[in-house]
Design a protein around this motif. Structure first.
Motif, PDB file in Angstrom:
ATOM      1  N   LEU A 254     151.470  40.839  54.967  1.00  0.00           N
ATOM      2  CA  LEU A 254     152.431  41.204  56.015  1.00  0.00           C
ATOM      3  C   LEU A 254     151.669  41.606  57.272  1.00  0.00           C
ATOM      4  N   ASP A 255     150.979  40.634  57.868  1.00  0.00           N
ATOM      5  CA  ASP A 255     150.060  40.919  58.971  1.00  0.00           C
ATOM      6  C   ASP A 255     150.646  40.629  60.344  1.00  0.00           C
ATOM      7  N   ASP A 256     151.820  40.044  60.392  1.00  0.00           N
ATOM      8  CA  ASP A 256     152.466  39.842  61.682  1.00  0.00           C
ATOM      9  C   ASP A 256     152.809  41.207  62.283  1.00  0.00           C
ATOM     10  N   PRO A 257     152.655  41.390  63.593  1.00  0.00           N
ATOM     11  CA  PRO A 257     152.966  42.678  64.216  1.00  0.00           C
ATOM     12  C   PRO A 257     154.350  43.216  63.866  1.00  0.00           C
ATOM     13  N   PHE A 258     155.312  42.327  63.591  1.00  0.00           N
ATOM     14  CA  PHE A 258     156.657  42.768  63.245  1.00  0.00           C
ATOM     15  C   PHE A 258     156.656  43.634  61.990  1.00  0.00           C
ATOM     16  N   TRP A 259     155.699  43.350  61.070  1.00  0.00           N
ATOM     17  CA  TRP A 259     155.658  44.059  59.798  1.00  0.00           C
ATOM     18  C   TRP A 259     154.709  45.254  59.820  1.00  0.00           C
ATOM     19  N   ASP A 260     154.269  45.657  60.989  1.00  0.00           N
ATOM     20  CA  ASP A 260     153.291  46.739  61.080  1.00  0.00           C
ATOM     21  C   ASP A 260     153.785  48.024  60.407  1.00  0.00           C
ATOM     22  N   TRP A 261     155.068  48.251  60.424  1.00  0.00           N
ATOM     23  CA  TRP A 261     155.622  49.473  59.839  1.00  0.00           C
ATOM     24  C   TRP A 261     155.387  49.560  58.338  1.00  0.00           C
ATOM     25  N   THR A 262     155.070  48.441  57.706  1.00  0.00           N
ATOM     26  CA  THR A 262     154.842  48.434  56.254  1.00  0.00           C
ATOM     27  C   THR A 262     153.431  48.888  55.890  1.00  0.00           C
TER      28      THR A 262
ATOM     29  N   THR B 166     146.355  36.374  58.312  1.00  0.00           N
ATOM     30  CA  THR B 166     146.233  36.524  56.864  1.00  0.00           C
ATOM     31  C   THR B 166     144.913  35.998  56.340  1.00  0.00           C
ATOM     32  N   THR B 167     144.171  35.254  57.156  1.00  0.00           N
ATOM     33  CA  THR B 167     142.869  34.728  56.728  1.00  0.00           C
ATOM     34  C   THR B 167     141.726  35.671  57.076  1.00  0.00           C
ATOM     35  N   TRP B 168     142.024  36.749  57.789  1.00  0.00           N
ATOM     36  CA  TRP B 168     140.975  37.695  58.178  1.00  0.00           C
ATOM     37  C   TRP B 168     140.754  38.705  57.059  1.00  0.00           C
ATOM     38  N   VAL B 169     139.511  39.049  56.815  1.00  0.00           N
ATOM     39  CA  VAL B 169     139.156  39.901  55.685  1.00  0.00           C
ATOM     40  C   VAL B 169     139.739  41.304  55.845  1.00  0.00           C
ATOM     41  N   ASN B 170     140.671  41.636  54.957  1.00  0.00           N
ATOM     42  CA  ASN B 170     141.236  42.988  54.913  1.00  0.00           C
ATOM     43  C   ASN B 170     141.668  43.502  56.288  1.00  0.00           C
ATOM     44  N   ASP B 171     142.334  42.624  57.040  1.00  0.00           N
ATOM     45  CA  ASP B 171     142.879  42.944  58.368  1.00  0.00           C
ATOM     46  C   ASP B 171     141.812  43.176  59.437  1.00  0.00           C
ATOM     47  N   SER B 172     140.558  42.908  59.112  1.00  0.00           N
ATOM     48  CA  SER B 172     139.504  43.113  60.101  1.00  0.00           C
ATOM     49  C   SER B 172     139.298  41.848  60.917  1.00  0.00           C
ATOM     50  N   ARG B 173     139.228  41.995  62.254  1.00  0.00           N
ATOM     51  CA  ARG B 173     138.664  40.896  63.035  1.00  0.00           C
ATOM     52  C   ARG B 173     137.220  41.272  63.367  1.00  0.00           C
ATOM     53  N   HIS B 174     137.026  42.484  63.904  1.00  0.00           N
ATOM     54  CA  HIS B 174     135.680  43.016  64.109  1.00  0.00           C
ATOM     55  C   HIS B 174     135.548  44.285  63.278  1.00  0.00           C
TER      56      HIS B 174
ATOM     57  N   ASP C  82     123.334  54.727  75.284  1.00  0.00           N
ATOM     58  CA  ASP C  82     123.622  53.797  76.378  1.00  0.00           C
ATOM     59  C   ASP C  82     124.088  52.428  75.907  1.00  0.00           C
ATOM     60  N   LYS C  83     123.959  52.137  74.617  1.00  0.00           N
ATOM     61  CA  LYS C  83     124.348  50.825  74.092  1.00  0.00           C
ATOM     62  C   LYS C  83     125.181  50.989  72.835  1.00  0.00           C
ATOM     63  N   ILE C  84     126.136  50.072  72.671  1.00  0.00           N
ATOM     64  CA  ILE C  84     126.968  50.033  71.473  1.00  0.00           C
ATOM     65  C   ILE C  84     126.799  48.661  70.837  1.00  0.00           C
ATOM     66  N   CYS C  85     126.484  48.649  69.572  1.00  0.00           N
ATOM     67  CA  CYS C  85     126.317  47.386  68.845  1.00  0.00           C
ATOM     68  C   CYS C  85     127.591  47.096  68.062  1.00  0.00           C
ATOM     69  N   ILE C  86     128.062  45.868  68.172  1.00  0.00           N
ATOM     70  CA  ILE C  86     129.331  45.476  67.549  1.00  0.00           C
ATOM     71  C   ILE C  86     129.125  44.307  66.589  1.00  0.00           C
ATOM     72  N   ALA C  87     129.696  44.448  65.389  1.00  0.00           N
ATOM     73  CA  ALA C  87     129.732  43.343  64.431  1.00  0.00           C
ATOM     74  C   ALA C  87     131.056  42.615  64.603  1.00  0.00           C
ATOM     75  N   GLY C  88     131.001  41.396  65.137  1.00  0.00           N
ATOM     76  CA  GLY C  88     132.203  40.581  65.350  1.00  0.00           C
ATOM     77  C   GLY C  88     132.510  39.781  64.103  1.00  0.00           C
ATOM     78  N   THR C  89     133.012  40.445  63.090  1.00  0.00           N
ATOM     79  CA  THR C  89     133.088  39.916  61.728  1.00  0.00           C
ATOM     80  C   THR C  89     133.672  38.508  61.627  1.00  0.00           C
ATOM     81  N   MET C  90     134.940  38.340  61.960  1.00  0.00           N
ATOM     82  CA  MET C  90     135.575  37.043  61.781  1.00  0.00           C
ATOM     83  C   MET C  90     135.179  36.048  62.864  1.00  0.00           C
ATOM     84  N   ASP C  91     134.571  36.526  63.932  1.00  0.00           N
ATOM     85  CA  ASP C  91     134.122  35.630  65.002  1.00  0.00           C
ATOM     86  C   ASP C  91     132.662  35.225  64.856  1.00  0.00           C
TER      87      ASP C  91
END
Length: 422
Positions: free
Chosen positions: A217-225, A312-320, A330-339
């Motif tokens: 239920l990953d569509d924004p409409f279902w966020d309440w769930t 629904t194809t993104w791992v456990n709702d993670s994109r990053h 001074d720097k932030i390192c980001i893991a862009g998981t699904m990208d």
């Protein structure tokens, strides 16, 4: 890699199959340890290979040369026997495999070494426990079963003496004495507690509850769930709640009512005045002013054109999923998981550096010398170091199956792998 049972456990599992089938229900900033300058210890990086049940031990800086390996499930047969004898535990065990485990058992989520470097303490999701493993013998020193049926992220106190672990299915964080495994306290959280962070002075623990991430239920409409998602801040001595932060309200006030309020990995600025955090489904991160109690900036990072827009194809709702702060802040390192990339972002301008190709990077930490961001590439079973100054890859080494958490720690200076793990 699915669980392989010993003949004894396999036979018992087969004998119980019909009974079980009818009875079972449906289904950050690196820590400062007390031993950083202690004689006789060697600083290392522990890499938890979640699906394999091992922790690779690497040099903490430079080429990340492999030092050794530890089997973090030496008691696997005993634990599996226990699970197969209990229909409810078995249902959750199989549920973890088919949902958050992506068809695999989860044997190591998080790990920290003890102050004297003699043991590594590991949270094991599929076994719903935390164990201390002697790094020399490979044996279990102590075991703490968490409440509920799954263990998740941990955090170690600045003095290295306590470890906090999220018990996902019971909405609880247990705080344990790292040497004995005895519980010193616990506190309640929102739904599905995830990341834990101790404040630098050791006075507070921050817990991020991410809610339900295993449904379709990953569509924004279902966020309440998705459940009750919030940050719970507690007194680290009394475990009483000091503050509850509902990011839904702060996101709405910032004009991003479209974003999920499930706070994933976080990173504090060195003075802890700012909290940087990722949320479910978002390719980027946000900045939160702690004193002002409001979101002040956001950074949207590039999307990979090859990444499906089907949430629904993104791992456990993670994109990053995964971020760390350079020691200077001074720097932030980001893991862009699904990208499939990692990048270093300038904190002042929020301008990203080169997009370093990486296969499903799942976590980011800081090397021992503070010069590099270290990310785990869960898709290629490797760990990669990216220079904070240039944003370029400087090292990459192979590790075990599905690396996730990477943590700085210590082992004895003359340490070699326990014989069972070599």
């Amino acid at each position: 890699m699915k669980t392989e049972l010993s003949p004894a456990v396999a036979a018992l599992a087969a004998a119980l199959a019909l009974t079980v089938a009818s009875a079972a229900p449906a289904s950050a900033t690196p820590p400062v340890t007390a031993t950083a300058d202690a004689a006789g210890l060697r600083e290392v990086l522990f890499v938890g290979n979640n699906w394999e049940g091992t922790a690779d031990v690497l040099e903490s800086s430079g080429a990340l040369t492999k030092v050794g390996r530890i089997n973090v499930v030496p008691d696997k047969d005993e634990r599996l026997l226990e699970i197969y004898l209990n229909p409810v535990k078995l249902a959750y065990f199989l549920g973890i495999r088919t949902t958050v485990g992506e068809g695999h058992d989860q044997f190591v989520d998080d790990m920290y070494s003890t102050p004297d470097g003699s043991a590594v303490v590991v949270s094991r999701p599929s076994f719903a426990d935390v164990v201390s493993i002697d790094v020399t013998t490979g044996r279990v020193n102590w075991r703490f079963p968490v409440s509920g049926y799954r263990a998740d992220h941990m955090a170690v106190s600045p003095d290295g003496t306590r470890v906090a672990v999220s018990a996902s299915t019971s909405n609880t964080v247990h705080v344990l004495d790292i040497g004995t495994g005895r519980q010193t306290g616990s506190f309640s959280t929102g739904d599905k507690p995830h990341e834990n962070v101790f404040s630098k002075d050791g006075k507070h623990i921050w817990n991020m509850a991410i809610g339900e991430v295993n449904t379709a239920l990953d569509d924004p409409f279902w966020d309440w769930t998705k459940g009750d998602r919030k940050i719970t801040v507690v007194d680290a001595n009394t475990y009483e709640t000091v503050k509850v932060i509902d990011m839904r309200q702060r996101l709405d006030a910032f004009g991003r009512g479209d974003l999920s309020d499930a706070v994933r990995p976080v990173a504090f600025s060195p003075d802890e005045s700012k909290l940087y955090f990722q949320v479910s489904f978002f390719n980027g991160f946000l900045e939160y002013d702690v004193a002002a109690d409001r979101i002040t900036r956001q950074k949207t990072l590039p999307k990979n054109p090859a990444t499906s827009e089907d949430r629904t194809t993104w791992v456990n709702d993670s994109r990053h999923h995964g971020m760390s702060m350079s020691p200077a802040g001074d720097k932030i390192c980001i893991a862009g998981t699904m990208d499939d990339y990692a990048t270093v972002v300038d904190r002042a301008t929020l301008q990203e550096g080169p997009l370093v190709p990486a296969s499903k990077p799942y976590w980011a930490t800081v090397s021992g010398d503070g010069k590099s961001c270290v990310v785990s590439e869960s898709g290629s079973d490797s760990v990669t170091a990216i220079d904070f100054a240039t944003g370029r890859k400087v090292a990459s080494v192979p590790v075990g199956d599905h690396p996730q958490r990477v943590r700085l720690g210590h082992v004895p200076a003359d340490w070699t792998s326990p014989s069972a793990a070599r």
